[in-house]
Design an enzyme around this catalytic site. Sequence first.
Site, PDB file in Angstrom:
ATOM      1  N   THR A  74       1.027 -72.850  44.339  1.00 28.16           N
ATOM      2  CA  THR A  74       0.323 -71.639  44.779  1.00 28.16           C
ATOM      3  C   THR A  74       0.335 -70.643  43.624  1.00 28.16           C
ATOM      4  O   THR A  74       1.402 -70.184  43.207  1.00 28.16           O
ATOM      5  CB  THR A  74       1.029 -70.988  45.983  1.00 28.16           C
ATOM      6  OG1 THR A  74       1.146 -71.944  47.024  1.00 28.16           O
ATOM      7  CG2 THR A  74       0.227 -69.790  46.478  1.00 28.16           C
TER       8      THR A  74
ATOM      9  N   LYS B 222      -5.421 -70.151  50.249  1.00 28.59           N
ATOM     10  CA  LYS B 222      -3.958 -70.168  50.412  1.00 28.59           C
ATOM     11  C   LYS B 222      -3.380 -68.750  50.441  1.00 28.59           C
ATOM     12  O   LYS B 222      -2.478 -68.440  51.234  1.00 28.59           O
ATOM     13  CB  LYS B 222      -3.347 -70.980  49.261  1.00 28.59           C
ATOM     14  CG  LYS B 222      -1.838 -70.960  49.181  1.00 28.59           C
ATOM     15  CD  LYS B 222      -1.172 -71.652  50.344  1.00 28.59           C
ATOM     16  CE  LYS B 222       0.346 -71.559  50.232  1.00 28.59           C
ATOM     17  NZ  LYS B 222       1.029 -71.983  51.437  1.00 28.59           N
TER      18      LYS B 222
HETATM   19  P1  NAD Z   1      10.932 -74.677  43.981  1.00 23.88           P
HETATM   20  O1  NAD Z   1      11.271 -73.406  43.289  1.00 23.88           O
HETATM   21  O2  NAD Z   1      11.865 -75.252  44.980  1.00 23.88           O
HETATM   22  O3  NAD Z   1      10.641 -75.836  42.910  1.00 23.88           O
HETATM   23  C1  NAD Z   1       9.920 -75.670  41.715  1.00 23.88           C
HETATM   24  C2  NAD Z   1      10.310 -76.804  40.749  1.00 23.88           C
HETATM   25  O4  NAD Z   1       9.503 -76.685  39.581  1.00 23.88           O
HETATM   26  C3  NAD Z   1      11.777 -76.736  40.315  1.00 23.88           C
HETATM   27  O5  NAD Z   1      12.379 -77.996  40.440  1.00 23.88           O
HETATM   28  C4  NAD Z   1      11.696 -76.302  38.850  1.00 23.88           C
HETATM   29  O6  NAD Z   1      12.752 -76.806  38.052  1.00 23.88           O
HETATM   30  C5  NAD Z   1      10.342 -76.887  38.438  1.00 23.88           C
HETATM   31  N1  NAD Z   1       9.741 -76.202  37.293  1.00 23.88           N
HETATM   32  C6  NAD Z   1       9.564 -74.864  37.131  1.00 23.88           C
HETATM   33  N2  NAD Z   1       8.961 -74.608  35.957  1.00 23.88           N
HETATM   34  C7  NAD Z   1       8.763 -75.818  35.350  1.00 23.88           C
HETATM   35  C8  NAD Z   1       8.204 -76.218  34.111  1.00 23.88           C
HETATM   36  N3  NAD Z   1       7.702 -75.314  33.266  1.00 23.88           N
HETATM   37  N4  NAD Z   1       8.196 -77.527  33.801  1.00 23.88           N
HETATM   38  C9  NAD Z   1       8.694 -78.449  34.668  1.00 23.88           C
HETATM   39  N5  NAD Z   1       9.243 -78.140  35.862  1.00 23.88           N
HETATM   40  C10 NAD Z   1       9.271 -76.837  36.204  1.00 23.88           C
HETATM   41  O7  NAD Z   1       9.497 -74.410  44.630  1.00 23.88           O
HETATM   42  P2  NAD Z   1       8.853 -75.086  45.927  1.00 23.88           P
HETATM   43  O8  NAD Z   1       9.384 -74.444  47.144  1.00 23.88           O
HETATM   44  O9  NAD Z   1       8.900 -76.562  45.782  1.00 23.88           O
HETATM   45  O10 NAD Z   1       7.347 -74.546  45.790  1.00 23.88           O
HETATM   46  C11 NAD Z   1       6.477 -75.034  44.794  1.00 23.88           C
HETATM   47  C12 NAD Z   1       5.128 -74.380  44.974  1.00 23.88           C
HETATM   48  O11 NAD Z   1       4.625 -74.652  46.282  1.00 23.88           O
HETATM   49  C13 NAD Z   1       5.160 -72.846  44.865  1.00 23.88           C
HETATM   50  O12 NAD Z   1       4.017 -72.432  44.200  1.00 23.88           O
HETATM   51  C14 NAD Z   1       5.197 -72.385  46.311  1.00 23.88           C
HETATM   52  O13 NAD Z   1       4.642 -71.077  46.455  1.00 23.88           O
HETATM   53  C15 NAD Z   1       4.355 -73.455  46.977  1.00 23.88           C
HETATM   54  N6  NAD Z   1       4.654 -73.694  48.384  1.00 23.88           N
HETATM   55  C16 NAD Z   1       5.946 -73.835  48.808  1.00 23.88           C
HETATM   56  C17 NAD Z   1       6.208 -74.082  50.150  1.00 23.88           C
HETATM   57  C18 NAD Z   1       7.624 -74.223  50.673  1.00 23.88           C
HETATM   58  O14 NAD Z   1       7.807 -74.249  51.901  1.00 23.88           O
HETATM   59  N7  NAD Z   1       8.633 -74.336  49.823  1.00 23.88           N
HETATM   60  C19 NAD Z   1       5.150 -74.205  51.059  1.00 23.88           C
HETATM   61  C20 NAD Z   1       3.844 -74.091  50.587  1.00 23.88           C
HETATM   62  C21 NAD Z   1       3.607 -73.849  49.244  1.00 23.88           C
END
Ligand code: NAD
Length: 342
Positions: free
Chosen positions: A121, A211
């Site tokens: 997102t 979104k």
């Molecule tokens: P999170 O913070 O749990 O995970 C993000 C991952 O990305 C981490 O493992 C981190 O190490 C990795 N990362 C960050 N920068 C990086 C880079 N430069 N290179 C490689 N890896 C990198 O986040 P999440 O909860 O999994 O959410 C991910 C996306 O999905 C976000 O944009 C969030 O807004 C969206 N989202 C999350 C949910 C939810 O319920 N968690 C639901 C819908 C949408």
Amino acid sequence: MCQRCFSVSSAAEEEDHDKSKVGFIGLGNMGRRMAANLMHAGFPVVIHDQSPKAMHDLKESGAESAASPAELASMEGVRVLVTMLPTPESVRDVYLGTDGVLQAARENGGIHPSLLIDASTVDPQTSMEVARQMRSADLHRKATPFEGCPSSAPSMIDAPVSGGVTGAAAATLTFMVGGEPEAFKAAQPFLKAMGKHALYCGRSGMGQTAKVCNNLALGIQMASIAEALTLGRDLGLDPGTLTAIFNASSARCWSSEVYNPAPGVTKGAPASRDYQGGFATKHMIKDLKLAATAAEDLDRLLPMGAAALDLYEQVAEVDDALDFTAIYKHIYSHSGRPLPRK
Ligand code: NAD
């Protein structure tokens, strides 16, 4: 093209895609569950995350790994790349940064994936800009275009999701897709392995627009359910009983039914494990700020969104990694009074 397009892929296309190797970058709360579902569906998966710990379980389950996005994009046989990253900065970093996808193309005369699916997102401008840079014909000199995709140009879609970690685990996510319709069609077997619905929203960036609007409503709805449940609790109604009443009445919504903020009411929801995992409060704040910026650009106000943002910012002062339903505990355990500012 129909709106729910999972059904349009022919069996032959799906068979072809079944052989495709998928790269997956960003293995956090969502990504690791989505990548696991691609593997369950039979796709060989190559993973990368900047945190080696985040890759551990999937490697144990048989996923290959790459040391950087550039290395992953240079791996022969990887036809599709999925990214699930936390912020616009991380998306730019993975695609456009040092050791990123674009860099790999410059060094190797192209990359192998011809279909790029960004499920993170972020703001629509970031999606549009990254997709524009990824459209360069040189980038995909090595790639074999998917059937139906424009032959010379690589295809990138923004495909942010709704459904939370429960939807990611159960492969019931909803994808909101922006980009070329041909790329949307080519992506269906992969989206289908991770979700239940994929809705085409229009040109590049429009998935993100959808979104942002969805999460504006979600952030407000969750605050309203927490507020109402705690008022009921303080008047003597058990939150589980009141939830059952909401779910049979007009207050029913995802926040009451699937992802209830009161501990113990929804089995498996983050509220039932002390708000660990799930959708971090910092990500909800990011999304409400994306909505605020979009509204500012139109010179309009979001009074409810602004109030919700203020409440989540107070939760973040306690711990911004807690699931956003911690608004129930950290705001409404204090009788709805704002927390003292530090
Ligand atoms: P999170 O913070 O749990 O995970 C993000 C991952 O990305 C981490 O493992 C981190 O190490 C990795 N990362 C960050 N920068 C990086 C880079 N430069 N290179 C490689 N890896 C990198 O986040 P999440 O909860 O999994 O959410 C991910 C996306 O999905 C976000 O944009 C969030 O807004 C969206 N989202 C999350 C949910 C939810 O319920 N968690 C639901 C819908 C949408």
